[in-house]
Design a protein around this motif. Structure first.
Motif, mmCIF file in Angstrom:
data_model
loop_
_atom_site.group_PDB
_atom_site.id
_atom_site.type_symbol
_atom_site.label_atom_id
_atom_site.label_comp_id
_atom_site.label_asym_id
_atom_site.label_seq_id
_atom_site.Cartn_x
_atom_site.Cartn_y
_atom_site.Cartn_z
ATOM 1 N N ALA A 96 39.952 32.525 61.445
ATOM 2 C CA ALA A 96 40.487 32.443 62.813
ATOM 3 C C ALA A 96 40.953 33.942 63.432
ATOM 4 O O ALA A 96 40.567 34.258 64.445
ATOM 5 C CB ALA A 96 41.485 31.457 62.697
ATOM 6 N N MET A 98 39.854 36.507 62.614
ATOM 7 C CA MET A 98 38.525 37.716 62.538
ATOM 8 C C MET A 98 37.734 37.006 63.685
ATOM 9 O O MET A 98 36.783 37.785 63.988
ATOM 10 C CB MET A 98 37.856 37.737 61.196
ATOM 11 C CG MET A 98 38.733 38.532 60.093
ATOM 12 S SD MET A 98 37.976 38.419 58.858
ATOM 13 C CE MET A 98 36.776 39.867 58.986
ATOM 14 N N GLY A 99 38.091 35.977 64.134
ATOM 15 C CA GLY A 99 37.302 35.405 65.455
ATOM 16 C C GLY A 99 35.973 34.612 64.719
ATOM 17 O O GLY A 99 34.896 34.216 65.380
ATOM 18 N N PHE A 100 36.049 34.223 63.488
ATOM 19 C CA PHE A 100 34.926 33.607 62.908
ATOM 20 C C PHE A 100 35.156 32.304 62.534
ATOM 21 O O PHE A 100 34.428 31.629 61.943
ATOM 22 C CB PHE A 100 34.676 34.214 61.311
ATOM 23 C CG PHE A 100 34.246 35.680 61.271
ATOM 24 C CD1 PHE A 100 33.928 36.412 62.316
ATOM 25 C CD2 PHE A 100 34.475 36.468 59.949
ATOM 26 C CE1 PHE A 100 33.426 37.803 62.297
ATOM 27 C CE2 PHE A 100 33.767 37.738 60.098
ATOM 28 C CZ PHE A 100 33.359 38.320 61.234
ATOM 29 N N ASP A 101 36.012 31.478 63.200
ATOM 30 C CA ASP A 101 36.447 30.128 63.219
ATOM 31 C C ASP A 101 34.973 29.307 63.294
ATOM 32 O O ASP A 101 34.793 28.287 62.577
ATOM 33 C CB ASP A 101 37.265 29.541 64.068
ATOM 34 C CG ASP A 101 38.151 30.377 65.020
ATOM 35 O OD1 ASP A 101 37.442 31.462 65.465
ATOM 36 O OD2 ASP A 101 39.345 30.247 65.277
ATOM 37 N N ASN A 102 34.008 29.687 63.981
ATOM 38 C CA ASN A 102 32.922 28.897 64.080
ATOM 39 C C ASN A 102 31.607 29.411 63.436
ATOM 40 O O ASN A 102 30.463 29.026 63.603
ATOM 41 C CB ASN A 102 32.414 28.540 65.497
ATOM 42 C CG ASN A 102 33.588 27.815 66.413
ATOM 43 O OD1 ASN A 102 34.002 26.858 65.709
ATOM 44 N ND2 ASN A 102 33.893 28.501 67.443
ATOM 45 N N ASN A 103 31.909 30.297 62.297
ATOM 46 C CA ASN A 103 30.696 30.921 61.789
ATOM 47 C C ASN A 103 30.740 30.311 60.459
ATOM 48 O O ASN A 103 31.545 29.891 59.811
ATOM 49 C CB ASN A 103 30.988 32.738 61.542
ATOM 50 C CG ASN A 103 31.201 33.243 62.700
ATOM 51 O OD1 ASN A 103 31.399 32.820 63.643
ATOM 52 N ND2 ASN A 103 30.972 34.544 62.821
ATOM 53 N N ARG A 124 28.880 37.075 60.151
ATOM 54 C CA ARG A 124 29.099 37.670 61.194
ATOM 55 C C ARG A 124 28.537 37.102 62.779
ATOM 56 O O ARG A 124 28.963 37.858 63.872
ATOM 57 C CB ARG A 124 29.274 39.220 61.220
ATOM 58 C CG ARG A 124 30.046 39.746 59.946
ATOM 59 C CD ARG A 124 30.025 41.226 60.022
ATOM 60 N NE ARG A 124 30.594 41.969 61.344
ATOM 61 C CZ ARG A 124 30.110 42.755 61.844
ATOM 62 N NH1 ARG A 124 28.777 43.315 61.577
ATOM 63 N NH2 ARG A 124 30.638 43.339 63.045
ATOM 64 N N LYS A 126 27.698 34.203 65.096
ATOM 65 C CA LYS A 126 28.153 32.910 65.363
ATOM 66 C C LYS A 126 26.872 32.102 65.511
ATOM 67 O O LYS A 126 25.864 32.404 65.920
ATOM 68 C CB LYS A 126 28.670 32.781 66.946
ATOM 69 C CG LYS A 126 29.985 33.687 66.676
ATOM 70 C CD LYS A 126 30.961 33.409 67.938
ATOM 71 C CE LYS A 126 32.109 34.194 67.946
ATOM 72 N NZ LYS A 126 33.243 34.209 66.950
#
Length: 127
Positions: A96, A98-103, A124, A126
């Motif tokens: 979360a 790192m902004g990777f919650d949906n990766n 990295r 999405k």
């Protein structure tokens, strides 16, 4: 991967983040070690090959990304060994943050050094 109750997390932790070009070597390194234990994932399948195929497929979603692989390793102090719930919380918070919650990702532990450590492999891109 959502947990209802937040558990106290171990301190201190040392994290390293690396970017890479493909998932083949990383997936084998993390999952095919004898003492590796899968903690959590949002991928289907049971083998490193299953995970590799799905992660590698994300590269076709955005071929402009030169380094689609994120390898996050988190080392714990000697003697510290968080339980599975704590590890899942650490993975969730890390992704979360790192902004990777949906990766796509998977996380596994190793205990082959003088300290317990966690590896997270994430796309990295999405999906």
């Amino acid at each position: 991967m959502t947990t209802a109750t937040k558990l106290p997390l171990p301190k201190p932790m040392i994290g390293k983040i690396k970017k890479g070009k493909n998932f083949a070597g990383l997936t084998k390194y993390i999952l095919d070690k004898e003492e590796a234990e899968l903690v959590c994932t949002n991928l289907a399948g049971d083998t490193s090959q299953d995970f590799y195929r799905q992660l590698e497929a994300t590269c076709r979603l955005n071929p402009r990304v030169q380094f689609p692989v994120s390898h996050i390793s988190i080392s714990f102090a000697p003697g510290e060994k968080p339980d599975k719930e704590q590890l899942e919380q650490i993975v969730e918070a890390t992704l979360a943050g790192m902004g990777f919650d949906n990766n796509l990702y998977f996380a596994a532990t190793h205990n082959d050094r003088n300290h317990f450590h966690l590896h997270v492999a994430a796309s990295r891109i999405k999906s």
